[in-house]
Design an enzyme around this catalytic site. Structure first.
Site, mmCIF file in Angstrom:
data_model
loop_
_atom_site.group_PDB
_atom_site.id
_atom_site.type_symbol
_atom_site.label_atom_id
_atom_site.label_comp_id
_atom_site.label_asym_id
_atom_site.label_seq_id
_atom_site.Cartn_x
_atom_site.Cartn_y
_atom_site.Cartn_z
ATOM 1 N N ASP A 355 0.828 -1.195 0.000
ATOM 2 C CA ASP A 355 0.000 0.000 0.000
ATOM 3 C C ASP A 355 0.870 1.256 0.000
ATOM 4 O OD1 ASP A 355 -2.665 1.362 0.503
ATOM 5 O OD2 ASP A 355 -1.585 1.971 2.317
ATOM 6 N N GLU A 392 1.731 -0.443 -5.003
ATOM 7 C CA GLU A 392 0.836 0.665 -5.333
ATOM 8 C C GLU A 392 1.783 1.857 -5.473
ATOM 9 O OE1 GLU A 392 -3.311 2.659 -3.774
ATOM 10 O OE2 GLU A 392 -1.770 2.224 -2.274
#
Length: 705
Positions: A355, A392
């Protein structure tokens, strides 16, 4: 209980059980005293034993350690650390605060935030110099014996990346609804019962939203319509990085969630499905300077977090969540790699999605590095060599690395694919060229430095944003239930409701929405790169227009399994489409198309080479199967795919098939019902081999055989 306290060893952080006791080790550079508190039960408000570690016997360098003889797996513990409390210098030690071991492998059921908030509601009398006077609801760390589980020969699967089909899912939300009809809804055990469905769907890997320990009670927002307290549902706010989430387990007794998670991994592997974990190393749940101290902040605040050099009482915030992990520090880099190694070696997971991974590329001053140590170390680590690593490739501070995430063998979430395909299928003009680039694997982003199409994780939808149904059903977000006045979530959704906002009984609009959903799925599964779909998109799961359902632990976010019956047509289309991709290696290239060989040919509606400078709303291409062997060892078929995103029908010129071969129709999304895609082996030959009428918003797949 008779206990004996020995020197212990500093070699392995955390709590390591042996035949006659447990070795505890924790890092703290600035501590002057460290206390280990032992508890008999999860609900105990006070420890039954406290050990003050001797800095002479129980400290090596900056590691505090002790061996406790007489306890074993299942023992419960917390730390307290004494040192200077001087926030302007970055020090936040407080001996009166209980701390969770950063390396703890399990926690008891409880809530950090509920515990602290309970003390606040009681007033200052409930707090003794900042120490919780009631620990009955505060989670305790659990000693875990990783050798106790029988893996029955299981190992990570190491499936080829080019053959991977990702399915992003929230572990709880997948089965939390009563419509799931599982024995333990919202748990690891409940998920196991849905594995046959996933195997039949055809996906090859589950990408779980966070399953590291987090606290649902962190969110204090209130649903202004219902008055209900909202939750931290997604879990992007980690408390324990080595611990599977306790409340996702049907058995919450100390250590049981570890066993139940391992059972889930083992059963998924038996079904041929890999496990990818969404990991949040960019920040923790301790928040900013107004947040709580319950772990890293209390052990060594200035090491674990990025602090402004001249204002260390504050926190750099590239995560949007109050703080940012100091990933460039050797101690923190080691912590992250230790964690990843643990989940691969002891929990048998197959990979990770990081993330806001660009936060991991920042140096100690918050600057983005061109060649950061950590991302290269992860890519080169020998234990992680077989694990899939997916970035990401952005953060909340402007660090945007799409097409160039540093470190080597990383794959990336490709938001350019999402945006260009959404705009193309919405009917935006002059998007065919951009769509062609995405369908071909995004060579403009990844065809450099030896990167391959598998560097691109292609997606139309993910947890963050609209579901696929909502992309074709809403023009704007509807996040009023989040308690933030509909100000949260993106306003740029590249969506189109096809004439009515939200659910409608208009059959014309409904049929068109189904057709566009099929178009999206077709583009996703026939593009080069690694496709990722969102749970429930295969049968039109809706979040009622909410594009930021991070706080909705309810029917807004949960999968409604009745939709699998209501929209069985879309589900059937998805299954057959996935099977088509898996059967034809022309969709799963490990190298980009060559400019010199006709591995792919592009066409306009007249069957000519497109004028890319003026390409509008039509896109067509032919994939050559010659020289690309399928699983039977023979050359793959040629496939022709065409899409018309205009409002007008078009008669297209189909390229000539090879001698003694014909074109067979595999799919046509303008055809209603299950006939929109044929079963494998039941494709019908075209009556007219040179022309094909492709209606408005129609996509077609033809196979040469």
């Amino acid at each position: 209980m008779s206990l004996q306290f020995l020197d212990g060893k500093p070699n392995a952080f955390g709590a390591l059980p042996t035949a006659d006791g447990v070795n505890f080790a924790v890092f703290s550079r600035g501590a002057v005293r460290v206390f280990l508190d032992l508890f008999e039960a999860a609900e105990d408000a006070q420890p039954y034993a406290t050990i003050e570690l001797d800095p002479v016997k129980n400290k090596t360098g900056d590691v505090w350690h002790v061996f406790v003889k007489g306890i074993g797996a299942g023992a419960l513990y917390l730390y307290r650390v004494d040192g200077e409390y001087n926030p302007p210098r970055g020090d936040r030690f407080n001996v009166n605060k209980y701390l969770l071991d950063p390396y703890a492998k399990a926690f008891t059921r409880g809530s950090v935030f509920r515990s602290y908030n309970l003390q606040r509601t009681r007033g200052l009398a409930g707090i003794e110099n900042g120490k919780l006077s009631d620990l009955s609801d505060f989670p305790k760390c659990v000693v875990v014996d990783d050798t106790a589980f029988d893996w029955q020969g299981d190992r990570p699967l190491h499936l080829p990346l080019n053959r991977t089909i990702l399915y992003e899912a929230h572990l709880r939300g997948f089965t939390a609804s009563e419509t799931s009809q599982v024995s333990a809804p919202g748990t690891y055990k409940g998920f196991i019962e849905k594995i046959p469905y996933l195997k039949e769907l055809g996906i090859t890997a589950i990408e779980f939203l966070p399953v590291f320990e987090f606290d649902e009670d962190e969110n204090g927002n209130i649903n202004q319509r219902t008055g209900e307290k909202l939750a931290n549902y997604w879990g992007y706010s980690t408390i324990g990085f080595f611990a599977p989430k306790t409340t996702f387990s049907s058995d919450v007794s100390p250590g049981a969630p570890v066993r139940e998670f391992k059972e889930l991994v083992r059963q998924l592997h038996l079904a041929g499905i890999e496990v990818i974990l969404d990991v949040v190393f960019n920040h923790t749940a301790e928040g900013n300077e107004h947040g709580y101290t319950f772990s890293m902040r209390g052990f060594e605040n200035s090491v674990y977090y990025l602090l402004p050099p001249n204002e260390k009482q504050y926190y750099m915030n590239y995560s949007g969540c109050g703080n940012t992990i100091n990933a460039a520090h050797p101690i923190v880099s080691r912590f992250i790699i230790d964690c990843l190694r643990y989940w691969v070696s002891e929990m048998h997971v197959d990979g990770f999605r990081f993330d806001l991974a660009s936060a991991l590329t920042r140096d100690r001053n918050g600057n983005v590095q061109g060649f950061p140590f950590l991302t290269s170390a992860i890519a080169e680590d020998p234990v992680l060599a077989g694990a899939k690593i997916i970035a990401e490739p952005w953060d909340c501070g402007g660090g945007y690395h799409v097409g160039g995430f540093p470190g080597g063998r990383w794959s990336e979430w490709n938001d350019r694919f999402r945006n260009d395909i959404r705009r193309f299928l919405r009917g935006d003009h002059h998007l065919a060229t951009a769509a062609a680039t995405r369908v071909a694997g995004s060579s403009d982003l990844y065809n450099h430095s030896g990167r391959m199409p598998t560097a691109s994780i292609n997606f139309i939808t993910a947890h963050d944003g609209f579901t696929l149904n909502d992309v074709v059903s809403y023009n704007g977000k509807h996040n009023d239930e989040n308690g933030e006045g509909n100000r949260d979530g993106s306003d740029d959704n590249l969506s189109y409701n096809r004439g009515f906002e939200g659910p409608t009984h208009n059959p014309k609009i409904e049929n068109l929405r189904v057709q566009i959903i099929k178009n999206f799925l077709l583009c996703l599964m026939t593009s080069q790169g690694v496709p990722m779909m969102l749970m429930g998109d295969e049968f039109r799961r809706t979040q009622q227009g909410n594009n930021n359902a991070y706080c909705q632990d309810n029917a807004i976010s949960w999968v409604d399994w009745d939709f699998a019956v209501t929209y069985a047509d879309v589900l059937t289309f998805t299954k057959r489409l996935i099977a088509l991709r898996k059967a034809h290696p022309v969709f799963m290239r490990s190298r980009f198309f060559s400019e010199h060989n006709p591995e792919i040919e592009w066409f306009d509606a007249e069957g000519k080479v497109p004028d890319w400078a003026n390409a509008g709303r039509f896109l067509a291409f032919r994939l050559r199967g010659a020289g690309i062997k399928n699983d039977s060892g023979i050359d793959d078929n040629d496939l022709y795919i065409a899409g018309n995103t205009d409002i007008y029908d078009v008669t297209i010129t189909v390229p000539s098939p090879a001698k003694d071969k014909k074109w067979y129709r595999v799919a046509d999304t303008s055809v209603a019902g299950p006939d929109s895609i044929a079963e494998a082996g039941k494709e019908e030959p075209l009556i007219e081999q040179k022309r094909y009428v492709l209606p408005a918003n129609g996509f077609v797949i033809l196979m040469e055989k």
